[in-house]
Design a protein around this motif. Structure first.
Motif, PDB file in Angstrom:
ATOM      1  N   VAL A  81       9.234  14.182 -26.192  1.00  0.00           N
ATOM      2  CA  VAL A  81       8.766  14.343 -24.818  1.00  0.00           C
ATOM      3  C   VAL A  81       8.148  13.033 -24.315  1.00  0.00           C
ATOM      4  O   VAL A  81       8.409  12.605 -23.189  1.00  0.00           O
ATOM      5  CB  VAL A  81       7.741  15.502 -24.719  1.00  0.00           C
ATOM      6  N   SER A  82       7.365  12.378 -25.151  1.00  0.00           N
ATOM      7  CA  SER A  82       6.753  11.110 -24.770  1.00  0.00           C
ATOM      8  C   SER A  82       7.819  10.059 -24.476  1.00  0.00           C
ATOM      9  O   SER A  82       7.713   9.324 -23.497  1.00  0.00           O
ATOM     10  CB  SER A  82       5.833  10.629 -25.895  1.00  0.00           C
ATOM     11  N   ASN A  83       8.857   9.991 -25.290  1.00  0.00           N
ATOM     12  CA  ASN A  83       9.958   9.042 -25.043  1.00  0.00           C
ATOM     13  C   ASN A  83      10.662   9.352 -23.734  1.00  0.00           C
ATOM     14  O   ASN A  83      11.009   8.443 -22.975  1.00  0.00           O
ATOM     15  CB  ASN A  83      10.956   9.058 -26.200  1.00  0.00           C
ATOM     16  N   ASN A  84      10.878  10.640 -23.465  1.00  0.00           N
ATOM     17  CA  ASN A  84      11.527  11.025 -22.201  1.00  0.00           C
ATOM     18  C   ASN A  84      10.668  10.664 -20.997  1.00  0.00           C
ATOM     19  O   ASN A  84      11.182  10.211 -19.973  1.00  0.00           O
ATOM     20  CB  ASN A  84      11.849  12.523 -22.189  1.00  0.00           C
ATOM     21  N   ILE A  85       9.366  10.822 -21.131  1.00  0.00           N
ATOM     22  CA  ILE A  85       8.468  10.442 -20.039  1.00  0.00           C
ATOM     23  C   ILE A  85       8.504   8.934 -19.825  1.00  0.00           C
ATOM     24  O   ILE A  85       8.540   8.458 -18.691  1.00  0.00           O
ATOM     25  CB  ILE A  85       7.030  10.943 -20.310  1.00  0.00           C
ATOM     26  N   ASP A  86       8.526   8.165 -20.933  1.00  0.00           N
ATOM     27  CA  ASP A  86       8.608   6.700 -20.807  1.00  0.00           C
ATOM     28  C   ASP A  86       9.897   6.289 -20.110  1.00  0.00           C
ATOM     29  O   ASP A  86       9.900   5.420 -19.237  1.00  0.00           O
ATOM     30  CB  ASP A  86       8.524   6.034 -22.187  1.00  0.00           C
ATOM     31  N   LYS A  87      11.023   6.913 -20.486  1.00  0.00           N
ATOM     32  CA  LYS A  87      12.300   6.593 -19.850  1.00  0.00           C
ATOM     33  C   LYS A  87      12.260   6.944 -18.365  1.00  0.00           C
ATOM     34  O   LYS A  87      12.753   6.189 -17.525  1.00  0.00           O
ATOM     35  CB  LYS A  87      13.447   7.347 -20.535  1.00  0.00           C
ATOM     36  N   THR A  88      11.673   8.086 -18.050  1.00  0.00           N
ATOM     37  CA  THR A  88      11.563   8.503 -16.649  1.00  0.00           C
ATOM     38  C   THR A  88      10.726   7.503 -15.862  1.00  0.00           C
ATOM     39  O   THR A  88      11.086   7.125 -14.743  1.00  0.00           O
ATOM     40  CB  THR A  88      10.927   9.906 -16.557  1.00  0.00           C
ATOM     41  N   THR A 124      13.575   2.027  -9.646  1.00  0.00           N
ATOM     42  CA  THR A 124      13.940   2.551  -8.329  1.00  0.00           C
ATOM     43  C   THR A 124      12.984   2.037  -7.265  1.00  0.00           C
ATOM     44  O   THR A 124      13.410   1.567  -6.203  1.00  0.00           O
ATOM     45  CB  THR A 124      13.926   4.092  -8.341  1.00  0.00           C
ATOM     46  N   PHE A 125      11.677   2.099  -7.537  1.00  0.00           N
ATOM     47  CA  PHE A 125      10.699   1.647  -6.554  1.00  0.00           C
ATOM     48  C   PHE A 125      10.755   0.150  -6.363  1.00  0.00           C
ATOM     49  O   PHE A 125      10.576  -0.355  -5.264  1.00  0.00           O
ATOM     50  CB  PHE A 125       9.288   2.079  -6.942  1.00  0.00           C
ATOM     51  N   ASN A 126      10.997  -0.589  -7.416  1.00  0.00           N
ATOM     52  CA  ASN A 126      11.090  -2.053  -7.295  1.00  0.00           C
ATOM     53  C   ASN A 126      12.288  -2.465  -6.462  1.00  0.00           C
ATOM     54  O   ASN A 126      12.227  -3.419  -5.718  1.00  0.00           O
ATOM     55  CB  ASN A 126      11.153  -2.709  -8.678  1.00  0.00           C
ATOM     56  N   LYS A 163       0.840  -1.201   0.000  1.00  0.00           N
ATOM     57  CA  LYS A 163       0.000   0.000   0.000  1.00  0.00           C
ATOM     58  C   LYS A 163       0.873   1.248   0.000  1.00  0.00           C
ATOM     59  O   LYS A 163       0.600   2.205  -0.721  1.00  0.00           O
ATOM     60  CB  LYS A 163      -0.921  -0.019   1.221  1.00  0.00           C
ATOM     61  N   LYS A 164       1.946   1.235   0.789  1.00  0.00           N
ATOM     62  CA  LYS A 164       2.846   2.387   0.833  1.00  0.00           C
ATOM     63  C   LYS A 164       3.517   2.601  -0.512  1.00  0.00           C
ATOM     64  O   LYS A 164       3.623   3.732  -0.982  1.00  0.00           O
ATOM     65  CB  LYS A 164       3.903   2.191   1.928  1.00  0.00           C
ATOM     66  N   SER A 165       3.983   1.508  -1.153  1.00  0.00           N
ATOM     67  CA  SER A 165       4.648   1.658  -2.443  1.00  0.00           C
ATOM     68  C   SER A 165       3.667   2.125  -3.506  1.00  0.00           C
ATOM     69  O   SER A 165       4.006   2.926  -4.369  1.00  0.00           O
ATOM     70  CB  SER A 165       5.318   0.347  -2.865  1.00  0.00           C
ATOM     71  N   ARG A 166       2.414   1.643  -3.440  1.00  0.00           N
ATOM     72  CA  ARG A 166       1.396   2.083  -4.379  1.00  0.00           C
ATOM     73  C   ARG A 166       1.126   3.580  -4.191  1.00  0.00           C
ATOM     74  O   ARG A 166       0.984   4.320  -5.162  1.00  0.00           O
ATOM     75  CB  ARG A 166       0.122   1.272  -4.146  1.00  0.00           C
ATOM     76  N   ASN A 167       1.074   4.023  -2.942  1.00  0.00           N
ATOM     77  CA  ASN A 167       0.846   5.442  -2.670  1.00  0.00           C
ATOM     78  C   ASN A 167       1.997   6.286  -3.196  1.00  0.00           C
ATOM     79  O   ASN A 167       1.778   7.365  -3.743  1.00  0.00           O
ATOM     80  CB  ASN A 167       0.656   5.675  -1.172  1.00  0.00           C
TER      81      ASN A 167
END
Length: 185
Positions: free
Chosen positions: A165-172, A179-181, A80-84
């Motif tokens: 911009v879309s590619n940069n957002i996908d990379k981000t 990072t979260f995983n 739940k914390k990671s989802r938040n």
């Protein structure tokens, strides 16, 4: 001890108002053989409250079941914390994108020349009236084609920038997911 006094002590006991000494008096009374007939039901209840813990049987698997339950609840809490956190990042990136778009639109409208500063007096009134600008249809067609080519070129340029911009957002998003995983493991 009189039955009325025992009843008063029992009421106080059930209300949580007895001292340790009063509870011992009740225990001694109910352990004796001189219990009034009307209090025999109370005797069973009262003595069950004070039975030793030796008679209580604990299943051997209770500890492992409790540990499993605690672990599963902890996992749910972590998920739940990671989802938040993930939703917070998505919200923040979305908000930043909206602000960037609004800022870009504001700059565009702020930096383009205003019609009122270009046109003065009668020229402005002429601009308000719709007139044919070309008398020759072929020349009008050529100018319209030029305008459409200019619009198409600018549209393609904008689409290319949007794709970047879309590619940069996908990379981000990929970086954030990695990072979260890692943090969740």
């Amino acid at each position: 001890m009189k039955t009325d006094e025992i009843k008063i002590l029992l009421d106080a006991f059930y209300n949580g108002e007895t001292s340790h000494e009063e509870e011992l008096i009740l225990l001694r009374y109910f352990e004796s053989d001189n219990v009034a007939e009307e209090l025999l039901g109370e005797k069973e209840i009262f003595l069950q409250l004070f039975q030793s813990e030796e008679n209580i049987e604990v299943p051997p698997t209770l500890e492992s079941k409790l540990e499993d339950l605690i672990d599963s609840l902890a996992e749910k809490d972590e998920k739940k914390k990671s989802r938040n956190k993930k939703h917070l990042w998505i919200w923040a990136v979305s908000a930043a994108a909206c602000i960037a778009i609004l800022f870009s639109v504001g700059l565009y409208f702020n930096n383009r020349p205003h019609e009122s500063s270009i046109l003065a007096g009668n020229e402005f009134q002429e601009k308000q009236e719709l007139k044919d600008t070309f008398t020759d249809p072929d020349q009008a067609k050529k100018e319209a084609e030029k305008a459409l080519l200019l619009v198409a070129a600018n549209l393609n340029k904008g689409m290319n920038q949007l794709e970047l911009v879309s590619n940069n957002i996908d990379k981000t998003n990929e970086i954030l997911d990695k990072t979260f995983n890692r943090k969740n493991k």
